[in-house]
Design a protein around this motif. Structure first.
Motif, PDB file in Angstrom:
ATOM      1  N   LEU A 125     -29.981 -52.052 -29.982  1.00  0.00           N
ATOM      2  CA  LEU A 125     -30.408 -51.545 -31.282  1.00  0.00           C
ATOM      3  C   LEU A 125     -29.199 -51.275 -32.162  1.00  0.00           C
ATOM      4  O   LEU A 125     -28.134 -50.875 -31.669  1.00  0.00           O
ATOM      5  N   GLU A 170     -24.386 -48.693 -32.611  1.00  0.00           N
ATOM      6  CA  GLU A 170     -25.115 -49.554 -31.691  1.00  0.00           C
ATOM      7  C   GLU A 170     -25.526 -48.788 -30.431  1.00  0.00           C
ATOM      8  O   GLU A 170     -24.741 -48.011 -29.887  1.00  0.00           O
ATOM      9  N   SER A 211     -32.720 -52.092 -36.265  1.00  0.00           N
ATOM     10  CA  SER A 211     -33.075 -53.441 -35.834  1.00  0.00           C
ATOM     11  C   SER A 211     -32.822 -53.530 -34.335  1.00  0.00           C
ATOM     12  O   SER A 211     -31.948 -52.840 -33.804  1.00  0.00           O
ATOM     13  N   ALA A 212     -33.597 -54.385 -33.665  1.00  0.00           N
ATOM     14  CA  ALA A 212     -33.476 -54.454 -32.211  1.00  0.00           C
ATOM     15  C   ALA A 212     -33.617 -55.885 -31.719  1.00  0.00           C
ATOM     16  O   ALA A 212     -34.341 -56.695 -32.298  1.00  0.00           O
ATOM     17  N   GLY A 213     -32.896 -56.163 -30.637  1.00  0.00           N
ATOM     18  CA  GLY A 213     -33.025 -57.425 -29.919  1.00  0.00           C
ATOM     19  C   GLY A 213     -33.411 -57.154 -28.487  1.00  0.00           C
ATOM     20  O   GLY A 213     -32.878 -56.223 -27.857  1.00  0.00           O
ATOM     21  N   ASP A 232     -27.989 -59.597 -27.969  1.00  0.00           N
ATOM     22  CA  ASP A 232     -27.160 -59.542 -29.165  1.00  0.00           C
ATOM     23  C   ASP A 232     -27.554 -60.651 -30.137  1.00  0.00           C
ATOM     24  O   ASP A 232     -27.564 -60.468 -31.361  1.00  0.00           O
ATOM     25  N   LEU A 235     -30.758 -59.567 -31.754  1.00  0.00           N
ATOM     26  CA  LEU A 235     -30.453 -58.520 -32.727  1.00  0.00           C
ATOM     27  C   LEU A 235     -29.906 -59.125 -34.021  1.00  0.00           C
ATOM     28  O   LEU A 235     -30.251 -58.692 -35.134  1.00  0.00           O
TER      29      LEU A 235
END
Length: 270
Positions: A125, A170, A211-213, A232, A235
């Motif tokens: 995140l 992060e 935002s998130a991956g 990553d 993200l």
């Protein structure tokens, strides 16, 4: 005797005290043997047995006391080492795990998941437009924002999950027993919760979004380093599509146009 042991247990020892107690124990042991041999060879008295007994018992009590000092000292050293290890693996600002702690414990989680044949997922995140908070409200507000985010992440996750501040704004989360679908749903709920939970600064409500991956451990020939690369990448896609959203990694890195691998980010897990 019990009160004597209790008092010994409360003695605070240092490295010098440990060394001295060890030397005392050795000296007493040698003195006991030498004294008993001397008494046997030179003393001609009906109290010879009593003399030998005293020569043996007195050093024994010194050895006993020294042993308790040694044990107490080792307990203190072990406790201090544990505290030091925990501090090394913890972020000072948020009190979450730091990058080092995340990598070390994350690798252990992968091993356990492999033995249990259980799913494991990673969420990366990043706070959106975090620089604007520092520029508009100052770095103290930025620190408070990070602490606010860390609190939300900690409350949302289970004790068995691993939550860390990876660096800057992060964060990283390893979810036990969570497949890709479950982790995606969790990340969406977490994103919504953060968007609905502004923090207060100087009487004003400051909104935050993230935002998130998301990616899932593939078990065969997969490791934490590769998981971080995939998350990553996802993200990056989330941020490039407007932020405040969750993306799942389905592609290889070189298939995402414009993506640049964060080398420092991934090297820590290599």
């Amino acid at each position: 005797m019990e009160s004597f042991y209790h008092r010994l247990g409360k003695v605070e020892t240092s490295g010098q005290a440990l060394l001295v107690s060890g030397l005392i124990a050795t000296t007493c042991s040698l003195a006991s043997s030498a004294g008993a041999f001397w008494a046997y060879r030179t003393v001609d008295t009906p109290f010879l047995s009593l003399a030998i007994l005293m020569i043996t018992l007195v050093p024994f009590f010194f050895i006993l006391a020294s042993s308790f000092l040694l044990l107490r000292g080792f307990q203190i050293l072990e406790r201090n080492n544990k505290k030091l290890s925990e501090e090394v693996e913890r972020d000072n600002l948020t009190r979450l795990a730091n990058r080092y702690g995340f990598v070390r414990h994350g690798r252990n989680m992968l091993v356990q998941a492999g033995l249990q044949k259980a799913p494991l997922s990673l969420i990366l995140l990043d706070a959106d437009h975090f620089k604007n908070i520092n520029d508009s409200h100052g770095h103290l507000a930025g620190d408070l924002a990070l602490q606010h985010l860390a609190k939300i992440l900690r409350q949302a996750c289970r004790e068995s999950d691993l939550v860390a501040r990876w660096g800057g704004e992060e964060f990283a989360i390893l979810l036990r027993a969570a497949d890709l679908s479950g982790a995606h749903g969790f990340a969406e709920r977490l994103r919504e919760r953060i968007a609905e939970s502004p923090f207060s600064w100087n009487g004003k409500q400051v909104e935050l979004t993230m935002s998130a991956g998301v990616t899932e451990w593939q078990h065969n020939d997969d490791d934490l380093h590769n998981m971080i690369i995939r998350a990553d990448e996802a993200l990056y896609v989330a941020k490039s599509k407007g932020r405040n959203q969750v993306q799942v990694s389905h592609q290889q890195i070189d298939q995402v146009e414009g993506f640049e691998l964060d080398v420092e980010f991934c090297d820590a897990a290599a």
